[in-house]
Write a protein that holds these residues in place. Structure first.
Motif, PDB file in Angstrom:
ATOM      1  N   ILE A  34      -5.680   4.170   8.283  1.00 36.80           N
ATOM      2  CA  ILE A  34      -6.446   5.221   7.362  1.00 36.80           C
ATOM      3  C   ILE A  34      -7.235   5.349   7.032  1.00 36.80           C
ATOM      4  O   ILE A  34      -6.750   6.328   5.312  1.00 36.80           O
ATOM      5  CB  ILE A  34      -6.809   2.863   6.222  1.00 36.80           C
ATOM      6  N   ARG A  35      -7.775   5.552   7.114  1.00 32.65           N
ATOM      7  CA  ARG A  35      -8.818   6.939   7.225  1.00 32.65           C
ATOM      8  C   ARG A  35      -7.834   8.089   7.704  1.00 32.65           C
ATOM      9  O   ARG A  35      -8.438   9.744   6.496  1.00 32.65           O
ATOM     10  CB  ARG A  35      -9.639   7.395   8.254  1.00 32.65           C
ATOM     11  N   VAL A  74     -11.651   7.232  -3.231  1.00 27.70           N
ATOM     12  CA  VAL A  74     -11.319   5.979  -3.476  1.00 27.70           C
ATOM     13  C   VAL A  74     -11.947   5.705  -1.626  1.00 27.70           C
ATOM     14  O   VAL A  74     -12.651   5.439  -1.085  1.00 27.70           O
ATOM     15  CB  VAL A  74      -9.787   5.682  -3.345  1.00 27.70           C
ATOM     16  N   GLN A  75     -11.539   6.713  -0.542  1.00 23.71           N
ATOM     17  CA  GLN A  75     -11.718   6.658   0.165  1.00 23.71           C
ATOM     18  C   GLN A  75     -13.213   6.456   0.878  1.00 23.71           C
ATOM     19  O   GLN A  75     -14.138   5.984   1.734  1.00 23.71           O
ATOM     20  CB  GLN A  75     -11.390   7.956   0.898  1.00 23.71           C
ATOM     21  N   MET A 133     -12.964  -2.977   5.716  1.00 15.50           N
ATOM     22  CA  MET A 133     -11.840  -2.699   6.043  1.00 15.50           C
ATOM     23  C   MET A 133     -11.426  -3.351   7.048  1.00 15.50           C
ATOM     24  O   MET A 133     -10.111  -4.581   6.924  1.00 15.50           O
ATOM     25  CB  MET A 133     -10.940  -1.216   6.101  1.00 15.50           C
ATOM     26  N   HIS A 182       0.480  -0.997  -0.300  1.00 13.33           N
ATOM     27  CA  HIS A 182       0.086  -0.006   0.210  1.00 13.33           C
ATOM     28  C   HIS A 182       1.087   1.473  -0.053  1.00 13.33           C
ATOM     29  O   HIS A 182       0.162   2.651  -0.427  1.00 13.33           O
ATOM     30  CB  HIS A 182      -1.236   0.079   1.569  1.00 13.33           C
ATOM     31  N   LEU A 187     -14.457   3.010   0.793  1.00 18.12           N
ATOM     32  CA  LEU A 187     -14.519   2.704   1.368  1.00 18.12           C
ATOM     33  C   LEU A 187     -15.731   1.956   3.301  1.00 18.12           C
ATOM     34  O   LEU A 187     -16.068   3.622   3.151  1.00 18.12           O
ATOM     35  CB  LEU A 187     -12.341   2.472   2.146  1.00 18.12           C
ATOM     36  N   GLY A 242       0.274   5.300   1.371  1.00 17.35           N
ATOM     37  CA  GLY A 242      -0.994   4.706   1.074  1.00 17.35           C
ATOM     38  C   GLY A 242      -1.177   5.224  -0.400  1.00 17.35           C
ATOM     39  O   GLY A 242      -2.874   4.843  -0.616  1.00 17.35           O
ATOM     40  N   ARG A 288      -6.012   0.622  -5.033  1.00 21.45           N
ATOM     41  CA  ARG A 288      -6.089   2.010  -5.085  1.00 21.45           C
ATOM     42  C   ARG A 288      -5.311   2.607  -4.191  1.00 21.45           C
ATOM     43  O   ARG A 288      -5.017   2.035  -3.082  1.00 21.45           O
ATOM     44  CB  ARG A 288      -7.565   2.327  -4.629  1.00 21.45           C
ATOM     45  N   TYR A 342      -5.090   5.126  -1.314  1.00 21.29           N
ATOM     46  CA  TYR A 342      -6.150   5.582  -0.453  1.00 21.29           C
ATOM     47  C   TYR A 342      -5.590   7.146   0.287  1.00 21.29           C
ATOM     48  O   TYR A 342      -6.631   7.467   1.322  1.00 21.29           O
ATOM     49  CB  TYR A 342      -5.719   4.369   0.878  1.00 21.29           C
ATOM     50  N   LYS A 365      -6.403   9.844   3.700  1.00 22.92           N
ATOM     51  CA  LYS A 365      -6.892  10.972   3.039  1.00 22.92           C
ATOM     52  C   LYS A 365      -6.688  12.523   2.984  1.00 22.92           C
ATOM     53  O   LYS A 365      -5.582  13.024   3.414  1.00 22.92           O
ATOM     54  CB  LYS A 365      -8.335  11.040   3.896  1.00 22.92           C
TER      55      LYS A 365
END
Ligand code: HEC
Length: 112
Positions: free
Chosen positions: A107-108, A61-62, A70, A37, A65, A41, A54, A56, A111
């Protein structure tokens, strides 16, 4: 002198305890996820490009998800048409439920 020794012993004990505890999301990302990743990301790694992962950091993309999907992907892996795209990390994590949740939050925050 005695106090110094006590403090040193306490420090060593704390360091030992910390290394036994679950890893942070950043540590897990670095150790288990970044090879595909990417650290950032964006998945601009050899594997990421090959697997067409993708980006992230992309807001679109966010938006696609879902947190629960996830979470499940991290624990049980990602399959597409019966073929494994990503393995599950349940076995690799010290405290899977907590660490997978922390990774979703991590991961959030990728962004852009
Ligand atoms: C061998 C390469 C590889 C590694 C290592 C890897 N992934 Fe993935 N991951 C993929 C692929 C391929 C997909 C599916 C394509 C996509 O989402 O763009 C995916 C998808 C995902 C998804 C999206 C699932 C959904 O809801 O669609 C999340 C979240 C995810 N990975 C998190 C992680 C985390 C966290 C780690 C580390 C613990 C990790 N991945 C390690 C290859 C990998």
């Amino acid at each position: 002198m005695k106090t110094t020794m006590k403090l040193v012993t306490l420090g060593l004990a704390l360091a030992g305890a910390a290394s036994l505890a679950a890893a942070t999301a950043a540590e897990n990302w670095e150790n288990h996820c970044a090879s595909c990743h990417g650290e950032d990301g964006k998945a601009q790694t050899k594997q990421g490009k090959k697997l067409k992962i993708r980006d992230y950091t992309d807001a679109a993309v966010q938006a696609e998800l879902k947190d629960d999907a996830m979470l499940q992907a991290i624990l049980d892996g990602v399959k597409e048409n019966g073929k494994e795209r990503m393995k599950g990390f349940k076995e690799e994590l010290e405290n899977p439920d907590q660490e997978a949740k922390d990774l979703v939050a991590f991961i959030r925050k990728l962004k852009a």
